[in-house]
Design a protein around this motif. Structure first.
Motif, PDB file in Angstrom:
ATOM      1  N   ARG A  79      13.649  14.565   9.382  1.00 32.68           N
ATOM      2  CA  ARG A  79      14.609  13.463   8.927  1.00 32.68           C
ATOM      3  C   ARG A  79      13.854  12.433   7.876  1.00 32.68           C
ATOM      4  NH1 ARG A  79      14.168   8.491  12.493  1.00 32.68           N
ATOM      5  NH2 ARG A  79      16.123   8.038  11.643  1.00 32.68           N
ATOM      6  N   ARG A  80      12.596  12.793   7.862  1.00 32.53           N
ATOM      7  CA  ARG A  80      11.769  11.878   6.923  1.00 32.53           C
ATOM      8  C   ARG A  80      11.414  12.667   5.939  1.00 32.53           C
ATOM      9  NH1 ARG A  80      13.959   7.389   7.784  1.00 32.53           N
ATOM     10  NH2 ARG A  80      13.740   6.303   9.861  1.00 32.53           N
ATOM     11  N   GLN A  81      11.090  12.075   4.740  1.00 36.86           N
ATOM     12  CA  GLN A  81      10.940  12.741   3.479  1.00 36.86           C
ATOM     13  C   GLN A  81       9.469  13.196   3.255  1.00 36.86           C
ATOM     14  OE1 GLN A  81      11.900  10.821  -0.146  1.00 36.86           O
ATOM     15  NE2 GLN A  81      10.996  12.155  -1.457  1.00 36.86           N
ATOM     16  N   THR A  82       8.629  12.423   4.072  1.00 33.07           N
ATOM     17  CA  THR A  82       6.948  12.666   3.675  1.00 33.07           C
ATOM     18  C   THR A  82       6.572  12.550   5.121  1.00 33.07           C
ATOM     19  OG1 THR A  82       7.094  11.713   1.755  1.00 33.07           O
ATOM     20  CG2 THR A  82       4.968  12.270   2.853  1.00 33.07           C
TER      21      THR A  82
ATOM     22  N   LYS B 208       0.865  -1.095   0.183  1.00 28.23           N
ATOM     23  CA  LYS B 208       0.014  -0.053  -0.036  1.00 28.23           C
ATOM     24  C   LYS B 208       0.798   1.316  -0.086  1.00 28.23           C
ATOM     25  CE  LYS B 208      -4.078  -1.873   2.150  1.00 28.23           C
ATOM     26  NZ  LYS B 208      -5.133  -1.992   3.325  1.00 28.23           N
ATOM     27  N   PHE B 209       2.027   1.406   0.728  1.00 26.35           N
ATOM     28  CA  PHE B 209       2.936   2.390   0.882  1.00 26.35           C
ATOM     29  C   PHE B 209       3.649   2.580  -0.516  1.00 26.35           C
ATOM     30  CE2 PHE B 209       3.738   2.031   5.676  1.00 26.35           C
ATOM     31  CZ  PHE B 209       2.355   2.369   6.095  1.00 26.35           C
ATOM     32  N   GLY B 210       4.049   1.374  -1.033  1.00 21.97           N
ATOM     33  CA  GLY B 210       4.585   1.645  -2.433  1.00 21.97           C
ATOM     34  C   GLY B 210       3.502   2.064  -3.378  1.00 21.97           C
ATOM     35  N   ALA B 211       2.429   1.846  -3.477  1.00 22.65           N
ATOM     36  CA  ALA B 211       1.327   2.416  -4.459  1.00 22.65           C
ATOM     37  C   ALA B 211       1.065   3.623  -4.361  1.00 22.65           C
ATOM     38  CB  ALA B 211       0.041   1.760  -4.159  1.00 22.65           C
ATOM     39  N   MET B 212       1.154   4.056  -2.805  1.00 17.63           N
ATOM     40  CA  MET B 212       1.031   5.797  -2.600  1.00 17.63           C
ATOM     41  C   MET B 212       2.533   6.542  -2.738  1.00 17.63           C
ATOM     42  SD  MET B 212      -1.168   5.427   0.744  1.00 17.63           S
ATOM     43  CE  MET B 212      -1.296   7.236   0.865  1.00 17.63           C
ATOM     44  N   GLY B 213       3.647   5.812  -3.099  1.00 20.73           N
ATOM     45  CA  GLY B 213       4.786   6.354  -3.378  1.00 20.73           C
ATOM     46  C   GLY B 213       5.456   6.865  -2.135  1.00 20.73           C
ATOM     47  N   LEU B 214       5.230   5.972  -1.013  1.00 19.66           N
ATOM     48  CA  LEU B 214       5.857   6.455   0.320  1.00 19.66           C
ATOM     49  C   LEU B 214       6.994   5.376   0.673  1.00 19.66           C
ATOM     50  CD1 LEU B 214       2.332   6.914   2.496  1.00 19.66           C
ATOM     51  CD2 LEU B 214       3.987   8.549   1.539  1.00 19.66           C
ATOM     52  N   GLN B 215       8.074   5.839   0.504  1.00 13.45           N
ATOM     53  CA  GLN B 215       9.288   5.088   0.875  1.00 13.45           C
ATOM     54  C   GLN B 215      10.161   5.349   2.002  1.00 13.45           C
ATOM     55  OE1 GLN B 215      10.271   5.707  -3.105  1.00 13.45           O
ATOM     56  NE2 GLN B 215       9.160   3.841  -3.853  1.00 13.45           N
ATOM     57  N   ASN B 216       9.955   6.736   2.247  1.00  8.74           N
ATOM     58  CA  ASN B 216      10.630   7.461   3.513  1.00  8.74           C
ATOM     59  C   ASN B 216       9.597   8.346   4.062  1.00  8.74           C
ATOM     60  OD1 ASN B 216      12.391   8.961   5.278  1.00  8.74           O
ATOM     61  ND2 ASN B 216      14.108   8.353   3.859  1.00  8.74           N
ATOM     62  N   ALA B 217       8.994   7.808   5.292  1.00  8.85           N
ATOM     63  CA  ALA B 217       7.929   8.710   5.659  1.00  8.85           C
ATOM     64  C   ALA B 217       7.665   8.478   7.299  1.00  8.85           C
ATOM     65  CB  ALA B 217       6.622   8.428   5.050  1.00  8.85           C
ATOM     66  N   LEU B 218       7.190   9.429   7.818  1.00 10.15           N
ATOM     67  CA  LEU B 218       6.865   9.434   9.311  1.00 10.15           C
ATOM     68  C   LEU B 218       5.525   9.708   9.466  1.00 10.15           C
ATOM     69  CD1 LEU B 218       7.298   9.807  12.476  1.00 10.15           C
ATOM     70  CD2 LEU B 218       7.590  12.218  11.922  1.00 10.15           C
ATOM     71  N   PHE B 219       4.533   8.587  10.059  1.00 10.08           N
ATOM     72  CA  PHE B 219       3.178   8.530  10.341  1.00 10.08           C
ATOM     73  C   PHE B 219       2.937   8.863  11.635  1.00 10.08           C
ATOM     74  CE2 PHE B 219       3.775   5.705   6.495  1.00 10.08           C
ATOM     75  CZ  PHE B 219       2.712   5.811   5.922  1.00 10.08           C
ATOM     76  N   ILE B 220       2.006   9.925  11.680  1.00 11.55           N
ATOM     77  CA  ILE B 220       1.628  10.502  13.100  1.00 11.55           C
ATOM     78  C   ILE B 220       0.150  10.023  13.268  1.00 11.55           C
ATOM     79  CG2 ILE B 220       1.019  12.397  14.542  1.00 11.55           C
ATOM     80  CD1 ILE B 220       4.317  11.626  14.014  1.00 11.55           C
ATOM     81  N   GLY B 221      -0.124   9.240  14.163  1.00 17.54           N
ATOM     82  CA  GLY B 221      -1.510   8.754  14.416  1.00 17.54           C
ATOM     83  C   GLY B 221      -2.197   9.417  15.650  1.00 17.54           C
ATOM     84  N   GLY B 222      -3.455   9.137  16.340  1.00 18.00           N
ATOM     85  CA  GLY B 222      -4.073   9.876  17.313  1.00 18.00           C
ATOM     86  C   GLY B 222      -3.326   9.654  18.619  1.00 18.00           C
ATOM     87  N   ALA B 223      -4.233   9.564  19.706  1.00 13.32           N
ATOM     88  CA  ALA B 223      -3.649   9.534  20.878  1.00 13.32           C
ATOM     89  C   ALA B 223      -3.092   7.894  21.249  1.00 13.32           C
ATOM     90  CB  ALA B 223      -4.698   9.655  21.954  1.00 13.32           C
ATOM     91  N   GLU B 224      -3.473   6.954  20.287  1.00 12.34           N
ATOM     92  CA  GLU B 224      -2.875   5.665  20.381  1.00 12.34           C
ATOM     93  C   GLU B 224      -2.940   5.045  18.931  1.00 12.34           C
ATOM     94  OE1 GLU B 224      -5.072   2.983  22.818  1.00 12.34           O
ATOM     95  OE2 GLU B 224      -4.436   3.944  24.804  1.00 12.34           O
ATOM     96  N   VAL B 225      -1.874   4.638  18.719  1.00 14.92           N
ATOM     97  CA  VAL B 225      -1.808   4.145  17.203  1.00 14.92           C
ATOM     98  C   VAL B 225      -2.227   2.708  17.059  1.00 14.92           C
ATOM     99  CG1 VAL B 225      -0.116   3.478  15.158  1.00 14.92           C
ATOM    100  CG2 VAL B 225       0.295   5.499  16.936  1.00 14.92           C
ATOM    101  N   GLU B 226      -3.211   2.230  16.143  1.00 11.69           N
ATOM    102  CA  GLU B 226      -3.919   1.046  16.054  1.00 11.69           C
ATOM    103  C   GLU B 226      -2.754   0.046  15.896  1.00 11.69           C
ATOM    104  OE1 GLU B 226      -5.945  -2.499  14.168  1.00 11.69           O
ATOM    105  OE2 GLU B 226      -4.587  -0.964  12.820  1.00 11.69           O
ATOM    106  N   GLU B 227      -2.977  -1.255  16.673  1.00 12.92           N
ATOM    107  CA  GLU B 227      -1.885  -2.043  17.125  1.00 12.92           C
ATOM    108  C   GLU B 227      -1.690  -2.996  15.597  1.00 12.92           C
ATOM    109  OE1 GLU B 227      -1.077  -6.029  20.009  1.00 12.92           O
ATOM    110  OE2 GLU B 227      -2.870  -4.753  20.094  1.00 12.92           O
ATOM    111  N   ASN B 228      -2.522  -3.179  14.943  1.00 16.04           N
ATOM    112  CA  ASN B 228      -2.212  -4.066  13.506  1.00 16.04           C
ATOM    113  C   ASN B 228      -1.514  -2.985  12.836  1.00 16.04           C
ATOM    114  OD1 ASN B 228      -3.701  -6.468  14.398  1.00 16.04           O
ATOM    115  ND2 ASN B 228      -5.482  -5.668  13.258  1.00 16.04           N
ATOM    116  N   PHE B 229      -1.881  -1.755  12.666  1.00 14.23           N
ATOM    117  CA  PHE B 229      -0.907  -0.846  11.885  1.00 14.23           C
ATOM    118  C   PHE B 229       0.526  -0.644  12.342  1.00 14.23           C
ATOM    119  CE2 PHE B 229       0.610   3.351  10.594  1.00 14.23           C
ATOM    120  CZ  PHE B 229       0.490   3.311   9.006  1.00 14.23           C
ATOM    121  N   SER B 230       0.840  -0.497  13.650  1.00 19.53           N
ATOM    122  CA  SER B 230       1.878  -0.368  14.190  1.00 19.53           C
ATOM    123  C   SER B 230       2.824  -1.450  14.064  1.00 19.53           C
ATOM    124  CB  SER B 230       1.652   0.183  15.924  1.00 19.53           C
ATOM    125  OG  SER B 230       2.912   0.173  16.316  1.00 19.53           O
ATOM    126  N   ARG B 231       2.261  -2.728  14.232  1.00 21.25           N
ATOM    127  CA  ARG B 231       3.024  -3.827  14.193  1.00 21.25           C
ATOM    128  C   ARG B 231       3.406  -4.310  12.594  1.00 21.25           C
ATOM    129  NH1 ARG B 231       0.419  -8.706  17.989  1.00 21.25           N
ATOM    130  NH2 ARG B 231       0.926  -7.848  19.982  1.00 21.25           N
TER     131      ARG B 231
END
Length: 206
Positions: free
Chosen positions: A187-190, A141-164
């Motif tokens: 330090r991250r591109q996106t 999914k990240f490859g399809a979006m063109g995300l190779q170097n990125a920082l993801f910021i979630g809400g108060a808690e990051v969903e466990e499946n996504f984090s793992r």
């Protein structure tokens, strides 16, 4: 400032209006540099240490008599000029941290967010969720979006499946909104923010 909200599948999920006072500033490199330097100084361990002459385990006896040998007078084998002696003015355990005003720290975060907007490196995602904790599926999914170097910021808690699932993907970092910081943003591109993260940032700075 309006920006399109995307989904992890590459679709669109409406738009969101970003606050100009948070995402629309003219980035200042001097402020960003000061905040990054402050962060890295706090992170530095400062556990480097060498032994001084008082900490060396050697005999305390005088090397040889004071007078009559024709040599320089010495009273201790622990002196720095001798092999096995203590180090003069060597490093000691200390903290490298220094103070930085809270207002400047907050301003640095705003400038870092604004810098990502200026460089078209900000993406808003409706929700950071994965149906299963599969790294390969999320990497595709990240490859399809063109995300190779990125920082993801979630809400108060990051969903466990996504984090793992994202944990083992190279050059991808995932943080809750409490962990957002200038150094990781730069330090991250996106920068990828969830809708919850945008709302939390606006609530924090209002």
């Amino acid at each position: 400032m309006d920006i399109t909200i995307k989904t992890l599948d590459g679709g669109e999920a409406g738009t969101v209006t970003l606050a100009e006072e948070i995402f629309g500033l003219e980035p200042r490199e001097d402020i960003l540099q000061r905040v990054v330097r402050w962060q890295l100084a706090r992170r530095q361990q400062g556990t480097h240490k060498s032994k001084g002459r008082a900490e060396i385990a050697r005999t305390g006896a005088k090397l040889y008599r004071q007078k009559g040998t024709g040599r320089a007078r010495h009273g201790s084998a622990r002196a720095p000029q001798f092999r096995g002696g203590g180090k003069a003015h060597g490093p000691v355990v200390r903290s490298h941290a220094h103070d930085l005003p809270k207002k400047l720290r907050a301003l640095g975060l705003k400038h870092a967010l604004s810098a990502k907007v200026r460089s078209d490196s900000l993406i808003i995602i409706d929700d950071l969720k994965a149906s299963e904790a599969k790294t390969k599926a999320l990497a595709d999914k990240f490859g399809a979006m063109g995300l190779q170097n990125a920082l993801f910021i979630g809400g108060a808690e990051v969903e466990e499946n996504f984090s793992r699932a994202a944990r083992n993907i190279a050059h991808i970092d995932v943080l809750p909104i409490q962990g957002i910081n200038v150094y990781d943003i730069l330090r991250r591109q996106t920068l990828v923010l969830s809708k919850a993260a945008v709302e939390a940032l606006e609530e924090r700075f209002k």
